[in-house]
Design an enzyme around this catalytic site. Structure first.
Site, PDB file in Angstrom:
ATOM      1  N   SER A 175       0.556  -0.954  -0.065  1.00  0.00           N
ATOM      2  CA  SER A 175      -0.180   0.049   0.130  1.00  0.00           C
ATOM      3  C   SER A 175       1.077   1.451  -0.228  1.00  0.00           C
ATOM      4  CB  SER A 175      -1.260  -0.240   1.528  1.00  0.00           C
ATOM      5  OG  SER A 175      -2.083   1.047   1.008  1.00  0.00           O
ATOM      6  N   ASP A 374      -8.636  -6.129  -5.572  1.00  0.00           N
ATOM      7  CA  ASP A 374      -8.787  -4.696  -4.788  1.00  0.00           C
ATOM      8  C   ASP A 374      -8.648  -3.388  -4.678  1.00  0.00           C
ATOM      9  OD1 ASP A 374      -7.374  -2.840  -2.792  1.00  0.00           O
ATOM     10  OD2 ASP A 374      -5.138  -2.547  -3.503  1.00  0.00           O
ATOM     11  N   HIS A 433      -6.740  -6.289  -1.497  1.00  0.00           N
ATOM     12  CA  HIS A 433      -5.188  -5.575  -0.387  1.00  0.00           C
ATOM     13  C   HIS A 433      -4.492  -6.424  -0.473  1.00  0.00           C
ATOM     14  CE1 HIS A 433      -3.460  -1.740  -0.584  1.00  0.00           C
ATOM     15  NE2 HIS A 433      -3.566  -1.800   0.815  1.00  0.00           N
TER      16      HIS A 433
END
Length: 463
Positions: A175, A374, A433
């Site tokens: 991320s 994601d 994610h």
């Protein structure tokens, strides 16, 4: 756009409130009279070590090292895990929710990355997790600050852990952590080229990373529409948000762009009945969102990937804290660091595409991986910023053959891989994610391939 303009002042007020609440001494500050110098501890059997490193006067970074039990080889890799946010705890999330030896229930994790490498977790930037600062003015404010702190930490870490200097060293980022990792990697490779690096840096993996925020904002609408989450009218609404953010960025108004991003995320939730930003096949419930008091708190917490982690908070401030034994009484592990997130507000929408370009130009082994489900850092957005690279080999990479990967013989397709020169891209199936959580088997296999421990025969060919 009128909605954006009307809400900006309201959101600024919420941000200030969040910062005031988050900057209380019990969360991330300690008076100078209680200052702790760099210290470390560990388990009696020597398989774990942890401690604080003073990356700057008054800035104390917490780290946790696990030694792999691999005994069949001498060159066991060392993986540094960098979490996102900014403000999410690698010591907490990456460790207990994704790749560490124990789950949040403190049960053994079969798919732990310790099966492949030694693992090093840090709470970065300072103020995150168990890391803390003596004064809030010492919080990092941008990528340059955070990179300098990570460099200081690594220098000190390898001074103490001389035996690990020869271990193949890899950085894996998730991320927002990708922005830290890309700039850190450039700095390390420059030192390596100038022969001033005294450890064995080998490569970087960027997993569902926030490298170019604006490319993700433009990708959300079409992706959500393709999943039947919105219609064309909804797509047009989201397009206007992305265009407004881009316009502010072109003027250099990155704080305004961040405010528009916050508005856009709320619009996504409104249009989709609370789609889960981290898995397009799921929706958040009202109870998931009610844990946070304000709209901005929800937005910040969502990007820190901290929904549904109450149990982790209890574990970190309970048995984990007791085990570690060195956490100051005034420092409490929290689900999200509003202080850190707020400090990076003006840096949040800036990209690090140029750093990725430089990694490739400096011949760093670079891996990019993306979970197909994601949304926040979706594959379409990742491909968009990838195509902005000025790397001389990009055209050849685009023409390279894409091969399927499987976790077991005869099993279903678990991923696809494309490789050219020093760039490898993994498309991870059945994952959102947090790839190691959603598809642990493929994530572990991918790490083996990154570190050269897999005999997987991947066919690579130009167009």
């Amino acid at each position: 756009m009128a909605r954006i303009q009307l809400q900006q002042a309201w959101i600024v007020g919420l941000l200030l409130l969040l910062l005031i609440q988050s900057l209380q001494p019990s969360n991330c500050e300690m008076g100078s009279s209680s200052r702790i110098s760099s210290i470390s501890s560990g388990t009696a059997d020597g398989t774990e070590e942890w401690g604080y490193t003073d990356v700057r006067p008054g800035a104390h970074m917490f780290w946790w090292l696990y030694y792999s039990k691999i005994i069949l080889q001498t060159d066991v890799p060392l993986v540094l895990w960098i979490q996102g946010g900014p403000g999410a705890s690698g010591v907490g999330f990456g460790n207990f929710q994704e790749v560490g030896p124990l789950t949040t229930d403190l049960e053994p994790r079969e798919s732990t990355w310790l099966n492949v490498a030694h693992l090093l977790f840090v709470d970065n930037p300072v103020g995150t997790g168990f890391s803390y600062v003596d004064n809030t003015s010492l919080l990092s404010r941008n990528n340059d600050d955070a990179t300098a702190d990570l460099l200081a930490f690594l220098w000190e870490f390898f001074q103490i852990h001389e035996a690990l200097r020869t271990a193949p060293f890899y950085i894996v980022a998730e991320s927002y952590g990708g922005k830290f990792a890309s700039q850190l990697g450039v700095a390390l490779q420059r030192k390596r080229i100038s022969s001033t690096l005294d450890f064995n840096f080998q490569g970087i993996a960027l997993g569902d990373t926030w490298i170019s925020p604006i490319d993700f904002l433009f990708a959300w609408g079409p992706l959500l529409k393709s999943f039947s989450e919105i219609d064309e009218a909804g797509n047009n609404v989201l397009l206007r948000f992305a265009q407004a953010a881009e316009k502010e960025m072109m003027k250099g108004n990155f704080t305004n762009a961040t405010l528009i991003w916050a508005d856009m995320e709320e619009a996504v939730l409104d249009l989709t009945d609370n789609v889960d930003f981290y898995n397009l096949l799921q929706h958040e419930t009202s109870s998931d969102l009610s844990f946070y008091g304000t709209s901005l708190e929800k937005t910040a917490a969502r990007h820190l990937r901290v929904t549904q982690t109450t149990n982790l908070t209890q574990v970190m401030n309970g048995p984990v804290r007791k085990k570690l034994g060195i956490i100051p009484s005034t420092v409490s592990w929290s689900q999200s660091s509003g202080a850190v997130f707020g400090a990076f507000f003006g840096d949040f929408m800036k990209d690090t595409i140029s750093q990725v370009d430089e990694l490739l130009a400096l011949n760093v082994n670079l891996t990019i991986y993306s979970g197909q489900l994601d949304l926040i850092c979706c594959t379409a957005g990742t491909d968009a910023w990838l195509q902005k690279l000025k790397w001389a080999e990009l055209t050849s990479f685009n023409k390279a053959h894409r091969s399927p990967l499987y976790c077991s013989e005869g099993g279903k397709t678990a991923a696809f891989i494309k490789k050219h020169k020093n760039l490898t891209f993994y498309w991870i199936m059945d994952a959102g994610h947090m790839v190691p959580t959603d598809n642990p088997c493929m994530a572990l296999k991918m790490l083996k391939m990154i570190t050269g421990q897999s005999t997987e025969n991947v066919k690579v060919q130009a167009g």
